[in-house]
Design an enzyme around this catalytic site. Structure first.
Site, PDB file in Angstrom:
ATOM      1  N   GLY A   1       0.982  -0.861  -0.293  1.00  0.00           N
ATOM      2  CA  GLY A   1      -0.041  -0.013   0.022  1.00  0.00           C
ATOM      3  C   GLY A   1       0.742   1.292  -0.110  1.00  0.00           C
ATOM      4  O   GLY A   1       1.660   1.256  -0.979  1.00  0.00           O
ATOM      5  N   GLU A   2       0.523   2.294   1.373  1.00  0.00           N
ATOM      6  CA  GLU A   2       1.573   3.385   1.192  1.00  0.00           C
ATOM      7  C   GLU A   2       1.957   3.380   2.099  1.00  0.00           C
ATOM      8  O   GLU A   2       1.290   3.482   3.261  1.00  0.00           O
ATOM      9  CB  GLU A   2       0.226   4.385   1.132  1.00  0.00           C
ATOM     10  N   SER A   3       3.224   3.344   2.672  1.00  0.00           N
ATOM     11  CA  SER A   3       3.998   3.213   4.099  1.00  0.00           C
ATOM     12  C   SER A   3       3.868   3.933   5.338  1.00  0.00           C
ATOM     13  O   SER A   3       3.166   4.477   6.192  1.00  0.00           O
ATOM     14  CB  SER A   3       5.296   2.361   4.000  1.00  0.00           C
TER      15      SER A   3
ATOM     16  N   CYS B   1       6.375  -5.156   0.378  1.00  0.00           N
ATOM     17  CA  CYS B   1       6.695  -3.997  -0.295  1.00  0.00           C
ATOM     18  C   CYS B   1       5.910  -2.852   0.432  1.00  0.00           C
ATOM     19  O   CYS B   1       6.882  -2.873   1.664  1.00  0.00           O
ATOM     20  CB  CYS B   1       4.814  -3.925  -1.395  1.00  0.00           C
TER      21      CYS B   1
ATOM     22  N   HIS C   1       4.841  -8.389  -4.476  1.00  0.00           N
ATOM     23  CA  HIS C   1       3.684  -9.010  -3.374  1.00  0.00           C
ATOM     24  C   HIS C   1       3.335 -10.412  -4.488  1.00  0.00           C
ATOM     25  O   HIS C   1       2.816 -10.765  -5.371  1.00  0.00           O
ATOM     26  CB  HIS C   1       2.282  -8.373  -4.043  1.00  0.00           C
TER      27      HIS C   1
ATOM     28  N   GLU D   1       1.266 -12.454  -3.178  1.00  0.00           N
ATOM     29  CA  GLU D   1      -0.291 -12.130  -3.059  1.00  0.00           C
ATOM     30  C   GLU D   1      -1.058 -11.922  -4.670  1.00  0.00           C
ATOM     31  O   GLU D   1      -2.139 -12.877  -5.196  1.00  0.00           O
ATOM     32  CB  GLU D   1      -0.959 -11.842  -1.876  1.00  0.00           C
TER      33      GLU D   1
END
Ligand code: GLN
Length: 211
Positions: free
Chosen positions: A46-48, A78, A171, A173
């Site tokens: 996502g966005e850390s 990620c 990723h 997944e």
């Protein structure tokens, strides 16, 4: 056995789907009470920076650190790897510094925002992992207790394990890759039943006997 998936932001649904595909119950974690009874935790991509703010807003920092320090396995993908890093290049404050690595965010720059690669990962067997990288970080440096699990052709480190903490720049997944999740589930069952070592649950009659 239940595995939590941090579900504040980012690509958490795909992790829940991957857990379902290997027959493991996944639970969404949005607040500390959601961690009750989980045997491990996944921190998604996502966005850390956003994830950091939401972890603080929902009071999850202490409870996640406690879970990790109890030995339960934690897997970051990620942005999830950035969240776990003890050092973030450029001086950003670490978030949940459980992994003795230095990471560089967005390490592939604008020219190569996203790409895919087949990577050998010896601990997962001989079939390479199909890895999807999206504005991915790389690991620039590792501490002495960190095992490197995968590198790109140019030698850059993109998957590591330090005891109960597992992290990938990419990723799994998003590519139908289930072996990291299986490894996490094995680590989780070993944490639940220490001494078994095989990842299998003990025979019921053995649970009542002294070890
Ligand atoms: N670039 C994102 C960050 O720095 C990570 C991207 C991802 O998780 N796919 O947080």
């Amino acid at each position: 056995m239940k595995i939590g998936v941090l579900a504040l932001q980012g690509a958490f649904r795909e992790h829940l789907d991957t857990l379902a595909a290997i027959g493991v119950e996944g639970v969404r974690v949005r607040e500390p009470a959601d961690l009750d009874g989980v045997s491990g935790l996944i921190l998604p991509g996502g966005e850390s920076t956003t994830m950091r703010q939401l972890i603080d807003r929902w009071g999850l920092r202490g409870p996640i650190l406690d879970l990790a320090r109890s030995g339960a396995p934690i897997f970051g993908t990620c942005a999830g790897m950035i969240v776990l890093a003890r050092e973030i290049s450029g001086g950003e404050e670490p978030i949940l510094p459980l992994l003795d690595v230095r990471v560089e965010r967005n390490a592939f720059g604008r020219q190569l925002d996203s790409f895919e690669a087949d990577l050998p990962v010896d601990v997962l067997g001989s079939t390479p992992v199909h890895a999807v990288f999206i504005r991915a970080p790389v690991i620039e440096d590792t501490g002495p207790d960190v095992d490197v699990l995968a590198r790109l052709d140019d030698g850059r480190i993109v998957a590591v394990r330090e005891r109960n903490v597992l992290a990938t720049s990419f990723h799994p997944e998003l590519a139908g890759e289930t072996r990291f999740h299986r490894l996490l589930a094995t680590m989780a069952s070993e944490h639940d039943d220490p001494g078994e070592g095989s990842g299998r649950r003990p025979h019921p009659t053995r649970r009542t006997q002294p070890r």
